[in-house]
Scaffold this active site. Structure first.
Site, PDB file in Angstrom:
ATOM      1  N   ASP A   1      37.082  35.093  31.509  1.00 35.27           N
ATOM      2  CA  ASP A   1      37.579  34.556  32.777  1.00 35.27           C
ATOM      3  C   ASP A   1      36.982  35.260  33.990  1.00 35.27           C
ATOM      4  OD1 ASP A   1      39.081  36.824  31.830  1.00 35.27           O
ATOM      5  OD2 ASP A   1      40.439  36.535  33.506  1.00 35.27           O
ATOM      6  N   GLU A   2      37.049  34.576  35.109  1.00 31.41           N
ATOM      7  CA  GLU A   2      36.775  35.103  36.442  1.00 31.41           C
ATOM      8  C   GLU A   2      35.455  35.877  36.542  1.00 31.41           C
ATOM      9  OE1 GLU A   2      41.160  35.488  38.459  1.00 31.41           O
ATOM     10  OE2 GLU A   2      40.396  37.257  37.433  1.00 31.41           O
TER      11      GLU A   2
END
Length: 865
Positions: free
Chosen positions: A545-546
């Site tokens: 993620d991210e």
């Protein structure tokens, strides 16, 4: 002395870094010590109504109560502060403001600095990102350094008492997050709580005491009770030896020591607890975790469809125990048929941001087992820390497990999140290999799978910096090939990016083979630990993620990959799926199912990576981003329909790092929802994701989700791919065991309830009356027995702050949990008495209220705001 020498060496390196500033004046160590001891450093929110939702005005004030003056003009001292909101202002009050990395910022004196004499104050105003409406958004342990002296923490910031270094948050432009757009979220006052808690449900105290959490599918109480004492015995199927051992540990907490023998030995006419496994027994035959429990005066029988079922039946039995004065234990006669709603009933614990010690891990696993949760997602690595010893890679734990003031990061990571400049600071540490094997055994005995997470390719700074330190160590020994073997970064990579958490260097270089060698090495060592514990590593999470936008765009290694013909990689947009494919193949060869956060599996907002590109039969996706107005809350169904196995992890209801109420004294971030109280978490409906759309981030009620999103919302076509749900706690603002336990409990019990039992009120249009009744009984059970049970096990819990109003001169008070004791003070907290009903009040300004668990725990105190 060695510690001091190391710190001096680090400071010398820092001096070299800052020499170009043209520093002339230097503060001695005694001067630094005196200045930091007596100077008050105070953070403040000046104005959230400044830049819409994008920025606010804050300040740092230095009140110099020491006898040391900061000299006018340039000097070599610097003040370091932790600020999770990136400061945009470049200069203020004659100080240059520099963002170092992550949350670390420093103030550096310029020629325009006017100095700070004794008994004078200096206010440094700045603009920073987003907003701050809670004290815990500020971080403790600001410090000052100068030359080769040791850093010194400002004494008033070296505490977890936020009021010691944060100015009061009380004006509207501090309490509200923004005014353009309007912040509709109601602020938690005594009057608001009173209205929020109000109900007309009559709760039966006896029913609440008998309620089991999570609620069984079918319960039929009969007349009479079984009275257990040491004359009872246990007979068990031989395969249940481990479950019996745990059972006997639990019985000992009630003062019971029961003889236990395998079932080939006759029970005779002695009162007996029979534990059996019969896969085809009862209405839930063949369903893992199902059980049947029958309690009679002199016989208790638990029949499980498997070992897990027997274990869960035991937990239900224990939940009905009542200790009586003669030392025995009473259990109501009952018949229960029960089965879990979902196979995945989990809790995620971020130990990377802050490490809270070994005991916290064991306490969480123990309580998960008591409430029939079976998946422990252990987030042990992230930007701010690596919390597990990995044989052969000592830097991961010895450097990645600690934060301190070392700008070169050769002895520790850059300090973050209020740790301060020393390795002894809060949040530091790691779990040894031996302790992790012990934890695995402990969890296995309680039917809990531990899913570790090697975070990558983003959120990987701790591992990256640890492997860079390893690289430098081995290069100095002339071992270049060994030094590069597990390197995760390329010194020639000039890519520029800034992540959501304000890091500039936290992405694995996914184009280097050494990155995958690192993942393979860590996975190999993890598998060895699981095998030693007598279990298997079946699911390994890799994050995903991210990832910072701009990662790998100027990487020579990636450019070389782009230039290779026919490899399916033409540019940076292909690199995340490329990384995921390589990781998936590594795991597949080892018989491991990969897991990732949802955005790590998406090409864009609506299109998942092609599922058939991965060789894994199971590929779990934790779906968290259900900020409704962002338009991606349908990913749970998109991913499930595309063949991923989804674990519902939604931020609006299941993120337990969020505050319990919208009040500045509440701990936690609040990006997904302004608050998530226990009732909201209880109200989550996993079978109808869209039905949970209640409010936007601004607090506006959602009447039409499709209109808000502006496009059709896909329906769930493959419900079999929804594995279950889990709660999450992220720990950026959570630095101690007591803090993290209170953030999780009692909200963990709502996950247990919803993941095990589907309530009759759930649906696209929930039955609000039935939900209210169910909630009041559930909350009464918390107040009457479960919270006390947790406290007895050494678990800190959060108690709701009471609500109250004055009507016709009478004080009326209530609690979010029925039967929770409310105490009132009429003299501003000097003396307290139990609140039992309306009472006359002459001076409302002196009224204070709190809830309590028999004087063992208290809520935060409230006045009649």
């Amino acid at each position: 002395m060695n510690l001091r020498k190391n710190l001096l060496a680090q400071m010398f390196a820092t001096t070299l870094v800052t020499a170009s500033w043209g520093a002339s004046a230097m503060l001695s160590q005694p001067q630094l010590d005196a200045f930091a001891k007596d100077t008050q450093l105070t953070f403040a929110v000046e104005n959230n109504f400044h830049g819409g939702a994008g920025s606010f005005i804050g300040s740092v004030t230095l009140e110099n109560r020491s006898n040391v003056a900061l000299p006018k003009g340039e000097s070599d001292w610097q003040i370091y502060v932790h600020s999770v909101r990136k400061i945009k202002t470049l200069a203020s009050a004659g100080l240059r403001i520099e963002h170092v990395n992550g949350d670390l910022h420093r103030f550096v004196p310029t020629p325009e600095f006017a100095g700070l004499a004794a008994n004078e104050s200096l206010k440094i105003e700045f603009e920073a990102a987003a907003w701050i409406a809670a004290y815990t958004d500020f971080m403790p342990r600001a410090f000052i350094v100068s030359g080769q002296s040791l850093p010194v923490i400002f004494a008033n910031t070296d505490t977890e008492e936020m009021s010691s270094f944060v100015a009061p948050i009380e004006r509207e432009n501090q309490l509200k997050r923004h005014n353009e757009p309007l912040d509709y979220s109601p602020l938690a006052t005594a009057a608001w709580r009173y209205e929020h808690n109000a109900h007309n449900v009559k709760v039966d105290k006896e029913a609440a005491l008998k309620r089991i959490i999570p609620k069984p599918q079918n319960v039929d109480f009969n007349r009479g009770v079984a009275q257990l004492n040491d004359k009872w015995q246990i007979r068990f199927a031989g395969r249940l030896k481990s479950e019996v051992a745990v059972f006997q540990e639990d019985l000992s907490e009630f003062g019971l020591t029961l003889d236990a023998k395998a079932d080939h030995i006759s029970a005779g006419k002695v009162p007996t607890i029979f534990l059996k496994v019969e896969a085809d027994e009862g209405r839930y035959s063949g369903q893992s975790g199902s059980y049947k429990l029958e309690v009679d005066d002199d016989k208790i029988e638990i029949i499980g469809t498997d070992n897990a079922g027997v274990f869960y039946g035991i937990q239900s039995l224990l939940a009905l125990f009542t200790k009586v004065p003669d030392g025995s234990v009473e259990v109501p006669n009952v018949e229960i048929d029960d089965t879990p709603r979902y196979g995945w009933r989990g809790m995620h614990y971020d130990n990377a941001r802050n490490y809270h010690g070994k005991d916290a891990l064991f306490k969480l696993v123990e309580q998960m087992a008591r409430y029939k949760l079976n998946k422990f997602h252990w987030h042990f690595s992230d930007d701010e820390g690596w919390r597990l010893e990995i044989p052969g890679l000592p830097e991961l734990s010895e450097i990645g497990g600690y934060r301190c003031f070392d700008l070169e990061e050769r002895s520790c990571l850059l300090t973050q999140l209020g740790t301060g400049p020393f390795k002894t600071g809060s949040g530091n540490g790691y779990l040894s290999r031996t302790d992790f094997v012990e934890l695995l055994k402990f969890a296995k005995a309680r039917h809990i799978d531990i899913i570790p997470e090697i975070e990558g390719p983003g959120h990987a700074r701790a591992a990256i910096k640890a492997m860079e330190a390893r690289y430098h160590r081995l290069m100095e020994q002339g071992k270049e090939a060994e030094a590069r073997a597990f390197l995760l970064s390329d010194p020639e990579d000039k890519s520029e990016y800034l992540t959501v958490q304000n890091y500039t260097d936290n992405s694995f270089n996914v184009c280097m083979d050494s990155t995958y060698a690192f993942v393979e090495k860590v996975t190999y060592e993890l598998q060895g630990m699981y095998r030693e514990a007598g279990t298997r590593l079946e699911n390994l999470h890799f994050g995903g993620d991210e990832v910072g936008a701009g990662s790998w765009t100027k990487s020579p290694a990636c450019n070389a990959l782009f230039n290779e013909a026919n490899n399916g990689i033409a540019g940076p947009a292909d690199l995340k799926p490329y990384f995921t494919q390589r990781i998936a193949k590594i795991f597949a060869k080892r018989g491991i199912a990969p897991g990732a956060w949802e955005d790590g599996l998406m090409y864009d907002r609506v299109n998942p990576f092609k599922r058939d590109e991965f060789p894994n039969q199971v590929f779990t996706a934790n779906v968290w981003d259900n900020i409704w107005e962002w338009g991606v809350a349908d990913r749970a169904y998109r991913l499930a329909n595309d063949g991923y196995q989804v674990v519902l992890s939604h931020g609006t209801h299941l993120y337990f790092d969020h505050p319990y109420e919208a009040h500045p004294a509440e701990r936690g971030y609040y990006w997904a929802a302004r608050y998530t109280d226990t009732k909201k978490a209880f109200s989550y409906m996993p079978d109808d994701v869209y039905a949970n759309a209640d409010f936007t981030r601004n607090g506006e009620a959602i009447d039409n989700l499709e209109a808000l999103v502006g496009r059709p919302l896909p329906k769930l076509e493959k419900p079999e791919n929804i594995l279950g749900m889990q709660g999450q706690v992220w720990t950026e603002t959570i630095r101690t065991e007591d803090q993290v336990m209170a953030m999780m409990f009692p909200r963990v019990l709502t996950v247990a309830e919803r993941a095990w039992h589907k309530a009759s009120w759930e649906g696209e249009q929930p039955n609000e009356k039935a939900r209210a009744t169910d909630w009041q009984e559930f909350s009464a059970t918390l107040a009457l027995k479960e919270l006390n049970r947790l406290v007895a096990d050494g678990v800190n819990v959060n108690l709701p702050v009471p609500g109250a109003v004055i009507k016709d001169g009478q004080l009326l008070a209530n609690s979010a949990f029925s039967f929770l004791t409310i105490e009132v003070s009429l003299d501003a907290g000097k003396s307290w008495q139990a609140y039992s009903g309306p009472m006359s009040v002459s001076n409302s300004s002196d009224v204070r209220l709190r809830t309590t668990l028999d004087g063992k725990k208290y809520s935060r105190i409230t006045g009649l705001e």
